[in-house]
Design an enzyme around this catalytic site. Structure first.
Site, PDB file in Angstrom:
ATOM      1  N   TYR A  33       0.834  -1.201   0.000  1.00 30.76           N
ATOM      2  CA  TYR A  33       0.000   0.000   0.000  1.00 30.76           C
ATOM      3  C   TYR A  33       0.863   1.244   0.000  1.00 30.76           C
ATOM      4  O   TYR A  33       2.068   1.182   0.249  1.00 30.76           O
ATOM      5  CB  TYR A  33      -0.974  -0.002   1.184  1.00 30.76           C
ATOM      6  CG  TYR A  33      -0.348   0.329   2.535  1.00 30.76           C
ATOM      7  CD1 TYR A  33       0.472  -0.590   3.188  1.00 30.76           C
ATOM      8  CD2 TYR A  33      -0.562   1.561   3.149  1.00 30.76           C
ATOM      9  CE1 TYR A  33       1.034  -0.280   4.426  1.00 30.76           C
ATOM     10  CE2 TYR A  33       0.003   1.866   4.381  1.00 30.76           C
ATOM     11  CZ  TYR A  33       0.794   0.945   5.011  1.00 30.76           C
ATOM     12  OH  TYR A  33       1.365   1.246   6.225  1.00 30.76           O
ATOM     13  N   ARG A 100      -7.130 -20.593  -2.446  1.00 27.96           N
ATOM     14  CA  ARG A 100      -6.132 -20.454  -1.398  1.00 27.96           C
ATOM     15  C   ARG A 100      -5.015 -21.484  -1.517  1.00 27.96           C
ATOM     16  O   ARG A 100      -5.261 -22.687  -1.523  1.00 27.96           O
ATOM     17  CB  ARG A 100      -6.759 -20.546  -0.001  1.00 27.96           C
ATOM     18  CG  ARG A 100      -5.732 -20.268   1.098  1.00 27.96           C
ATOM     19  CD  ARG A 100      -6.336 -20.283   2.491  1.00 27.96           C
ATOM     20  NE  ARG A 100      -5.320 -19.905   3.472  1.00 27.96           N
ATOM     21  CZ  ARG A 100      -4.426 -20.742   3.993  1.00 27.96           C
ATOM     22  NH1 ARG A 100      -4.429 -22.010   3.649  1.00 27.96           N
ATOM     23  NH2 ARG A 100      -3.528 -20.315   4.851  1.00 27.96           N
ATOM     24  N   LYS A 147       6.562  -1.903   1.983  1.00 26.22           N
ATOM     25  CA  LYS A 147       5.354  -1.354   2.625  1.00 26.22           C
ATOM     26  C   LYS A 147       4.180  -2.306   2.418  1.00 26.22           C
ATOM     27  O   LYS A 147       3.271  -2.033   1.626  1.00 26.22           O
ATOM     28  CB  LYS A 147       5.052   0.044   2.075  1.00 26.22           C
ATOM     29  CG  LYS A 147       4.136   0.875   2.972  1.00 26.22           C
ATOM     30  CD  LYS A 147       4.195   2.328   2.593  1.00 26.22           C
ATOM     31  CE  LYS A 147       3.203   3.193   3.346  1.00 26.22           C
ATOM     32  NZ  LYS A 147       3.336   3.180   4.795  1.00 26.22           N
ATOM     33  N   GLU A 179      11.831   2.578  14.349  1.00 28.16           N
ATOM     34  CA  GLU A 179      10.963   3.643  13.845  1.00 28.16           C
ATOM     35  C   GLU A 179       9.659   3.600  14.616  1.00 28.16           C
ATOM     36  O   GLU A 179       9.467   2.745  15.477  1.00 28.16           O
ATOM     37  CB  GLU A 179      10.709   3.465  12.342  1.00 28.16           C
ATOM     38  CG  GLU A 179      10.028   2.148  12.013  1.00 28.16           C
ATOM     39  CD  GLU A 179       9.891   1.882  10.511  1.00 28.16           C
ATOM     40  OE1 GLU A 179       9.788   2.842   9.735  1.00 28.16           O
ATOM     41  OE2 GLU A 179       9.874   0.694  10.142  1.00 28.16           O
ATOM     42  N   LEU A 204      11.103   1.331   7.141  1.00 32.80           N
ATOM     43  CA  LEU A 204      10.526   1.802   5.887  1.00 32.80           C
ATOM     44  C   LEU A 204      11.275   3.069   5.458  1.00 32.80           C
ATOM     45  O   LEU A 204      11.459   3.976   6.276  1.00 32.80           O
ATOM     46  CB  LEU A 204       9.047   2.133   6.092  1.00 32.80           C
ATOM     47  CG  LEU A 204       8.317   2.523   4.812  1.00 32.80           C
ATOM     48  CD1 LEU A 204       8.023   1.277   3.979  1.00 32.80           C
ATOM     49  CD2 LEU A 204       7.033   3.265   5.116  1.00 32.80           C
TER      50      LEU A 204
HETATM   51  N1  PDD Z   1       2.807   5.140   7.401  1.00 30.48           N
HETATM   52  N2  PDD Z   1       7.496   3.949   8.984  1.00 30.48           N
HETATM   53  C1  PDD Z   1       6.366   3.231   8.976  1.00 30.48           C
HETATM   54  C2  PDD Z   1       6.361   1.881   9.602  1.00 30.48           C
HETATM   55  C3  PDD Z   1       5.207   3.748   8.352  1.00 30.48           C
HETATM   56  O1  PDD Z   1       4.080   3.011   8.318  1.00 30.48           O
HETATM   57  C4  PDD Z   1       5.250   5.058   7.783  1.00 30.48           C
HETATM   58  C5  PDD Z   1       4.066   5.674   7.091  1.00 30.48           C
HETATM   59  C6  PDD Z   1       6.458   5.775   7.843  1.00 30.48           C
HETATM   60  C7  PDD Z   1       6.613   7.142   7.237  1.00 30.48           C
HETATM   61  O2  PDD Z   1       6.643   7.050   5.828  1.00 30.48           O
HETATM   62  P1  PDD Z   1       6.108   8.248   4.909  1.00 30.48           P
HETATM   63  O3  PDD Z   1       6.841   9.474   5.340  1.00 30.48           O
HETATM   64  O4  PDD Z   1       6.469   7.823   3.547  1.00 30.48           O
HETATM   65  O5  PDD Z   1       4.629   8.361   5.128  1.00 30.48           O
HETATM   66  C8  PDD Z   1       7.560   5.185   8.454  1.00 30.48           C
HETATM   67  C9  PDD Z   1       1.628   5.588   6.666  1.00 30.48           C
HETATM   68  C10 PDD Z   1       1.358   7.040   6.789  1.00 30.48           C
HETATM   69  C11 PDD Z   1       0.460   4.705   7.065  1.00 30.48           C
HETATM   70  O6  PDD Z   1       0.694   3.529   7.267  1.00 30.48           O
HETATM   71  O7  PDD Z   1      -0.680   5.181   7.141  1.00 30.48           O
END
Ligand code: PDD
Length: 287
Positions: A33, A100, A147, A179, A204
């Site tokens: 996503y 599946r 992601k 993070e 990420l």
């Molecule tokens: N999440 N690390 C993780 C684990 C994340 O899920 C996200 C973002 C970030 C920051 O990445 P970015 O700056 O590209 O949004 C770091 C999004 C916002 C979400 O899952 O809704």
């Protein structure tokens, strides 16, 4: 009023959007996503988000569902049809539909959906006043640079953190912060150096982080990419997080420890202002 969403090739009312029970996203969390922020009817850092979508899909051998330009057209159309001035665009691509089986045939056609969520991003209490973050052992798999929609570790950590009065959870592994559950983590050292973990399989690669590097440089601020410990965070001059949906958000408490004087710090404020300025000028408004 119902939103217009995009499901496998068509714009439909949200109640009419359907995905098969046999979609591998549903059965195996076998999908990727992206979340792009929209401010003043403009998409923020969207080239970075689309590039990361392509990279994440490549890492798990799912083909791009269509050309990048067409995906951006769909995002633009979602903003238009939903009159989205401020909020996010969510995109999801899964491996597709098949009976599946852990193994999968190469020929499955990916499922692709997109929708908007209207919400305040710029003028929120979190961005204004700062937030508190909980700390927890990092429960996730070893490829956090991808992601994926496999988010149960994050879901449970955030639920637990919220129940204890925290806004976000910071994950810790081998004594170092990886993070936030859905954000990138930063500290500002006593010397005024911004520190954030280097990109690797452990985190990420944040798009907001990437954009902020240019902003910091412009501001004459240094970002050092390295691991940092929780003790360093407790002793830091300032602490903050970034993500598409929370921009630059000050952190005023980590676990039970107040940071600095317990208020958002001046470097965080400078970065907030400079990033917002960039966000408001970097792309043409859609609306
Ligand atoms: N999440 N690390 C993780 C684990 C994340 O899920 C996200 C973002 C970030 C920051 O990445 P970015 O700056 O590209 O949004 C770091 C999004 C916002 C979400 O899952 O809704």
């Amino acid at each position: 009023m119902s939103r217009t969403i995009f499901v496998n090739g068509a714009f439909v009312a949200e109640e009419d959007g359907k995905i098969s029970v046999f979609d591998r996203g549903f059965l195996f969390a076998d999908g990727i996503y992206e979340v792009t922020a929209v401010i003043d009817g403009r998409m923020l850092d969207n080239d970075l988000h689309i590039a990361r979508l392509e990279r994440s899909l490549g890492e798990i051998s799912i083909p791009m569902p269509m050309a990048k330009e067409r995906i951006v057209e769909i995002q633009t159309e979602l903003v238009r049809r939903n009159n989205l001035r401020e909020g996010v665009i969510y995109l999801q691509v899964t491996r597709g539909v098949a009976d599946r089986d852990f193994g999968y045939a190469e020929a499955i056609e990916p499922s692709f959906i997109g929708f908007t969520q209207a919400k305040k991003i710029v003028d929120t209490a979190s961005v204004r006043d700062g937030v508190a973050v909980d700390v927890a052992d990092d429960p996730r798999w070893a490829r956090r640079d991808i992601k994926t929609v496999m988010l149960l570790g994050q879901v449970l950590a955030k639920k637990h953190a919220k129940a204890r009065g925290f806004h976000e959870a910071w994950f810790v592994e081998d004594g170092h912060v990886t993070e936030g559950a859905s954000s990138t983590a930063y500290i500002v050292s006593k010397e005024g150096v911004i520190v954030t973990r280097q990109n690797s399989h452990a985190v990420l690669p944040g798009c907001t982080r990437r954009a902020l590097q240019a902003v910091a440089e412009e501001q004459g601020l240094t970002i050092e990419e390295r691991r940092f410990t929780l003790d360093e965070a407790y002793d830091a001059r300032e602490v903050f997080l970034t993500s598409a949906s929370s921009l630059v958000t000050p952190i005023i408490r980590v676990a039970q420890r107040s940071i600095g004087d317990g208020k958002p710090g001046p470097i965080t404020r400078r970065l907030q202002a400079a990033y917002l300025e960039l966000a408001r000028t970097q792309t043409a408004p859609i609306l």
